[in-house]
Design a protein around this motif. Structure first.
Motif, PDB file in Angstrom:
ATOM      1  N   GLN A 283      37.364  50.291  46.834  1.00 14.73           N
ATOM      2  CA  GLN A 283      38.630  50.338  45.838  1.00 14.73           C
ATOM      3  C   GLN A 283      38.971  51.686  45.369  1.00 14.73           C
ATOM      4  OE1 GLN A 283      37.888  48.545  41.930  1.00 14.73           O
ATOM      5  NE2 GLN A 283      40.033  47.555  41.965  1.00 14.73           N
TER       6      GLN A 283
ATOM      7  N   CYS B  85      39.884  36.295  41.270  1.00 16.47           N
ATOM      8  CA  CYS B  85      39.304  37.611  40.946  1.00 16.47           C
ATOM      9  C   CYS B  85      38.227  37.502  40.371  1.00 16.47           C
ATOM     10  CB  CYS B  85      40.333  38.324  39.767  1.00 16.47           C
ATOM     11  SG  CYS B  85      40.013  39.688  39.050  1.00 16.47           S
TER      12      CYS B  85
ATOM     13  N   GLU C 235      46.176  44.031  42.856  1.00 17.56           N
ATOM     14  CA  GLU C 235      45.899  44.733  41.289  1.00 17.56           C
ATOM     15  C   GLU C 235      47.236  44.904  40.551  1.00 17.56           C
ATOM     16  OE1 GLU C 235      42.938  47.677  39.283  1.00 17.56           O
ATOM     17  OE2 GLU C 235      43.220  47.718  41.601  1.00 17.56           O
TER      18      GLU C 235
ATOM     19  N   LEU D  68      47.959  41.555  39.136  1.00 20.78           N
ATOM     20  CA  LEU D  68      46.885  40.466  38.387  1.00 20.78           C
ATOM     21  C   LEU D  68      47.132  40.171  37.029  1.00 20.78           C
ATOM     22  CD1 LEU D  68      43.849  39.636  38.927  1.00 20.78           C
ATOM     23  CD2 LEU D  68      42.835  41.759  38.520  1.00 20.78           C
TER      24      LEU D  68
ATOM     25  N   GLN E 274      38.615  48.664  35.628  1.00 20.98           N
ATOM     26  CA  GLN E 274      38.804  48.581  37.167  1.00 20.98           C
ATOM     27  C   GLN E 274      37.219  48.961  37.554  1.00 20.98           C
ATOM     28  OE1 GLN E 274      39.344  51.438  39.784  1.00 20.98           O
ATOM     29  NE2 GLN E 274      41.080  50.596  40.791  1.00 20.98           N
TER      30      GLN E 274
END
Length: 525
Positions: free
Chosen positions: A44, A419, A401, A404, A57
């Motif tokens: 990521q 998720c 993302e 989300l 995150q």
């Protein structure tokens, strides 16, 4: 927490693909020669904002673990998930119902040379928990901090109606920042300044470069450099590991894990994580604003088929929190695959055999979590068999993302989205209140958008209980209430599939994926 040491090296069988040719990007930089550096291949990308309160995150939190210090750590070993290991604090004490006191370590400095003190704890706690900071969703409530003396800080919560006991594990989550940086959030966002074992040097494209902190309070790391490198493609990451260009990986696909186990140049291991994977229903838009439709969807899904897809990367779960979390219990009556019950609920909701249901967009990602596309296809097929009209939309991790979260001014895209929620503490509210509390965001639950008075009352009751044994019972009751409304379906608990270069030793990997490489080095093998 897994420890790899000189005495307990996890060696793989002979064979493998170490000689696989790699494209140009996988040429190890000259400074890394001599095995005094570590390259971590991240699945990521980082956010580009170095303020630890600006996000929730996982990759960014992982990066921050190298640079920032924390009051303590929680290894979350299965045999003792509530264990605390002291770091910047040397102890904590509940003074009264609304006051938690921390005693702090002397002789610690930030990377810019400023001394660490209670003033930094005050600035960090008050800023991190303040309304509007994205990371505030991880903490029990706002707070005020009293500086008793240079090395003593007291967190006060009465003003915000939260018991101080709710902060029991908060010190393991909150990266401690300098009081001077908090004064100017622009400075905080532009460069990371912590007390951790490595110092940030520069950003080059998708790589963040760190060097050893000579003044780290536990002694200078044995590694000179760490590179935190974003590699979007899962195949490229595994080829980089087997070529020797990448030293450490997490979240391997099951097939990749099977391959590296046969490679003598690589060590691999699996460990239960703190992350449950969820199918979140967007509860603030039709048809999932109707709990009957959500429950019908839950009974349409055979989670054992999802586990078959996940193979070693998933473990069965009938709860909203991992077994490594405080208060985790199987929820009685958790929705199981039952087509007849699904049809009964659809009829009660006014959609017999699914007639009248709109087309439903199911959002998922690829390249970050293992097997999301594959089990997304399984879920789509099973729901459609019961009369739902689900369309699967597979996106790269960055696009996923971006769609989300719920916000105060916009209902989130799609009707369903999957998720995980990985957290570095045994505290269950990091998950439960973030996902299922009406005030978690301006739009309800952070991802599902749920706003439900019964769920709020149950979550408030468990948070307000200061007796750990009684609170544990109330956590179980709260998860029962959540399951009865099913704003999200817990699919499984993630099992971390990790791998590293053979010979890398004396490092720790926590169940939430954070890594302690402050003592790591390469041993000849």
């Amino acid at each position: 927490m897994l420890k790899i040491s000189r005495r307990s090296l996890l060696t793989a069988a002979a064979g493998g693909l170490a000689s696989t040719a790699l494209p140009t990007p996988f040429i190890r930089p000259a400074y890394a020669q001599g095995r005094k550096s570590l390259i971590y291949g991240s699945a990521q990308a980082l956010t580009g904002n170095w303020d630890p309160t600006s996000h929730t995150q996982l990759a960014q939190i992982n990066f921050e673990n190298f640079v920032f210090g924390y009051l303590f750590r929680t290894p979350m070993r299965p045999e003792n998930p509530s264990e605390i290991v002291w770091e910047l604090a040397t102890g904590q004490k509940l003074i009264d119902e609304y006051t938690m006191e921390y005693t702090l370590r002397d002789g610690v400095t930030f990377h810019d040379g400023a001394p660490f003190s209670a003033e930094d704890v005050k600035a960090t706690f008050e800023y991190s928990t303040s309304t509007g900071r994205p990371a505030s969703a991880l903490y029990p409530s706002q707070c005020e901090v009293e500086v008793v003396d240079r090395l003593t800080a007291r967190v006060h919560t009465k003003k915000f109606g939260c018991p101080a006991s709710a902060f029991q594990f908060t010190g393991a989550l909150m990266a401690i920042v300098s009081k001077d940086d908090v004064k100017d959030p622009k400075v905080l966002s532009q460069r990371p300044n912590g007390t951790g074992p490595f110092k940030f040097v520069k950003q080059e494209g998708d790589s963040s470069h760190l060097v050893a902190n000579d003044k780290y309070f536990r002694g200078r790391p044995k590694l000179d450099q760490v590179e935190f490198r974003y590699v979007a493609d899962a195949t490229a990451r595994i080829l980089g590991l087997m070529s020797g260009d990448i030293d450490l990986l997490q979240r391997l696909e099951p097939e990749q894990y099977a391959t590296v186990k046969e490679n003598k140049a690589v060590n691999s291991w699996e460990a239960l994580s703190t992350e449950n994977k969820y199918l979140h229903f967007r509860c603030n838009k039709p048809p999932f604003d109707n709990p009957l439709v959500r429950l019908a969807a839950g009974h349409a899904i055979d989670r054992s088929q999802i586990l078959a897809v996940m193979d070693v990367a998933g473990a069965a779960s009938n709860s909203y929190i991992s077994k490594l979390k405080f208060g985790s219990v199987d929820v009685p009556g958790y929705p199981e695959y039952n087509p007849e019950k699904c049809q009964q609920l659809l009829a009660e909701a006014g959609f017999p055999n699914g007639q009248g249901l709109p087309s439903l967009e199911y959002l998922t990602s690829t390249g970050f979590y293992p097997k999301t596309k594959e089990y997304g296809e399984v879920i789509t097929s099973m729901m459609n068999e019961q009369g739902f009209n689900v369309k699967l939309n597979v996106m790269d991790a960055a696009a996923w993302e971006g769609r989300l979260y719920q916000t105060a001014d916009k209902v989130a895209d799609g009707h369903m989205i999957d998720c995980g929620w990985m957290s570095g503490s045994p505290e269950p509210d990091i998950v439960l209140r973030a996902m299922f509390y009406s005030k978690a965001s301006g739009g309800g639950g952070l991802i599902n958008g749920i706003k439900d008075k019964d769920m709020d009352a149950a979550l408030d009751a468990e948070r307000a209980e200061g007796d750990p044994a009684k609170r544990e019972v109330l956590i179980g009751k709260a998860t029962e209430v959540i399951a009865s409304k099913l704003p999200s379906l817990s699919l499984f608990t993630s099992v971390n599939l990790n791998a590293c270069r053979a010979g890398l030793t004396d490092f720790y990997v926590y169940p939430n994926g954070l890594m302690d490489v402050s003592r790591a080095y390469y041993k000849d093998v």
